[in-house]
Scaffold this active site. Structure first.
Site, PDB file in Angstrom:
ATOM      1  N   ARG A   1      -2.847  -8.717 -20.884  1.00  0.00           N
ATOM      2  CA  ARG A   1      -3.800  -8.457 -21.885  1.00  0.00           C
ATOM      3  C   ARG A   1      -3.396  -7.512 -23.124  1.00  0.00           C
ATOM      4  O   ARG A   1      -3.727  -7.251 -24.048  1.00  0.00           O
ATOM      5  CB  ARG A   1      -5.116  -7.768 -21.631  1.00  0.00           C
ATOM      6  CG  ARG A   1      -4.928  -6.335 -20.773  1.00  0.00           C
ATOM      7  CD  ARG A   1      -6.412  -5.965 -20.055  1.00  0.00           C
ATOM      8  NE  ARG A   1      -7.572  -5.869 -21.028  1.00  0.00           N
ATOM      9  CZ  ARG A   1      -7.738  -4.959 -22.010  1.00  0.00           C
ATOM     10  NH1 ARG A   1      -6.974  -3.780 -21.931  1.00  0.00           N
ATOM     11  NH2 ARG A   1      -8.878  -4.864 -22.671  1.00  0.00           N
TER      12      ARG A   1
ATOM     13  N   ASP B   1      -8.667   1.556 -25.147  1.00  0.00           N
ATOM     14  CA  ASP B   1      -9.355   1.328 -23.778  1.00  0.00           C
ATOM     15  C   ASP B   1      -9.245   2.823 -23.061  1.00  0.00           C
ATOM     16  O   ASP B   1      -8.378   3.571 -23.609  1.00  0.00           O
ATOM     17  CB  ASP B   1      -8.352   0.296 -23.042  1.00  0.00           C
ATOM     18  CG  ASP B   1      -8.610  -1.095 -23.367  1.00  0.00           C
ATOM     19  OD1 ASP B   1      -9.790  -1.394 -23.876  1.00  0.00           O
ATOM     20  OD2 ASP B   1      -7.709  -1.968 -23.094  1.00  0.00           O
TER      21      ASP B   1
ATOM     22  N   PRO C   1       0.809  -1.052   0.035  1.00  0.00           N
ATOM     23  CA  PRO C   1       0.062  -0.133   0.055  1.00  0.00           C
ATOM     24  C   PRO C   1       0.752   1.109   0.072  1.00  0.00           C
ATOM     25  O   PRO C   1       0.332   2.272  -0.378  1.00  0.00           O
ATOM     26  CB  PRO C   1      -0.756   0.111   1.341  1.00  0.00           C
ATOM     27  CG  PRO C   1      -0.037  -1.115   1.997  1.00  0.00           C
ATOM     28  CD  PRO C   1       0.678  -2.021   1.343  1.00  0.00           C
TER      29      PRO C   1
ATOM     30  N   GLU D   1       2.124  -8.049   9.269  1.00  0.00           N
ATOM     31  CA  GLU D   1       2.404  -6.588   9.421  1.00  0.00           C
ATOM     32  C   GLU D   1       2.970  -5.883   8.356  1.00  0.00           C
ATOM     33  O   GLU D   1       2.903  -4.707   8.188  1.00  0.00           O
ATOM     34  CB  GLU D   1       2.958  -6.198  10.746  1.00  0.00           C
ATOM     35  CG  GLU D   1       3.169  -5.102  11.041  1.00  0.00           C
ATOM     36  CD  GLU D   1       1.915  -4.325  11.559  1.00  0.00           C
ATOM     37  OE1 GLU D   1       1.704  -3.135  11.457  1.00  0.00           O
ATOM     38  OE2 GLU D   1       0.898  -5.035  11.766  1.00  0.00           O
TER      39      GLU D   1
END
Length: 249
Positions: free
Chosen positions: A153, A168, A88, A115
């Site tokens: 892809r 896209d 994150p 953690e």
């Protein structure tokens, strides 16, 4: 392309790697997909891969030895890989990053739990730290699946229509224009006349304007990063004037 995922839960990838676009790409030999339990590289009889943090604190931290050993084993038989830590704290994953990674021969994704990671993994092993958003998940497996799908892809031969990836959302910097198919009228809702006209230049102009409109309405911050043509800027000015008139009514 070779894609390896280091995880404590390789069974999570069975369905993802074996179905839909990823499964077909693997069947064609365009990509090799492998999920590996890095506990197998722990080097101790208990298969321990985590321990309490030095200095105290809650939670468990992934040890460096098993992850280093797993990555080094994977790199023995191939060219240097991009080693991607799912975290994150990482750089936000974007379409441009997917396009960059799609040019690599070998990707290794490291999925953490607990953690966090021993800092030496970050400093001395990985080449990229990536995140799919400003929130915390229980592990890196789901972000790895998202990124792998996004990257694979883009490989030549994976999609049936090679132009699909080019048009896209985000590939051009804009959100994608609306799509329509048969029937031409459904419950009183009609396909725009321009799409039925067969006039390709008019259709391309409509699509560009619709992409600009959709981006301006939903993600206006994306427009600030683009080099827009005078024609684009004129259309956006008309949109703003239209909105202003509606507010004044």
């Amino acid at each position: 392309m070779k894609v390896d995922v280091l995880t404590l839960f390789p069974e999570m990838f069975t369905g993802v790697f074996g179905t839909s676009i990823l499964g077909k790409a693997a069947e064609k030999g365009i990509v090799s997909l492998q999920a590996i339990n890095f506990r197998d590289y722990a080097g101790n009889k208990h298969g321990q891969v985590d321990d309490t943090p030095y200095g105290g604190g809650g939670g468990m931290v992934l040890k460096p030895d098993a992850i280093f050993a797993a990555v080094e084993a994977l790199q023995q038989s191939s060219s240097p890989a991009r080693i991607i830590l799912l975290c994150p704290q990482g750089q936000p994953f974007t379409q441009s990053k997917a396009e960059e990674l799609s040019k690599e021969d070998h990707l290794v994704f490291i999925c953490g739990h607990y953690e966090g990671y021993d800092e030496r993994i970050r400093k001395h092993l990985v080449t990229d730290e990536l995140s799919i958003g400003d929130y915390v998940l229980t592990g890196g497996e789901l972000p790895a699946m998202v990124m792998i799908d996004s990257v694979v892809r883009l490989l030549p031969g994976v999609l049936g229509n090679e132009s699909s990836a080019i048009t896209d959302s985000f590939s051009t910097g804009l959100l994608e224009y609306p799509h329509y198919t048969r029937p031409a009228e459904f419950r009183g809702w009609k396909v725009p006349d321009v799409l039925l006209s067969g006039h390709h230049a008019h259709i391309e102009t409509w699509r560009r304007e619709q992409a600009l409109r959709r981006t301006w309405e939903r993600r206006p911050e994306l427009l600030e990063k683009l080099e827009l043509s005078p024609k684009d800027l004129k259309f956006l000015a008309a949109l703003k004037a239209e909105e202003q008139n509606q507010q004044n009514e």
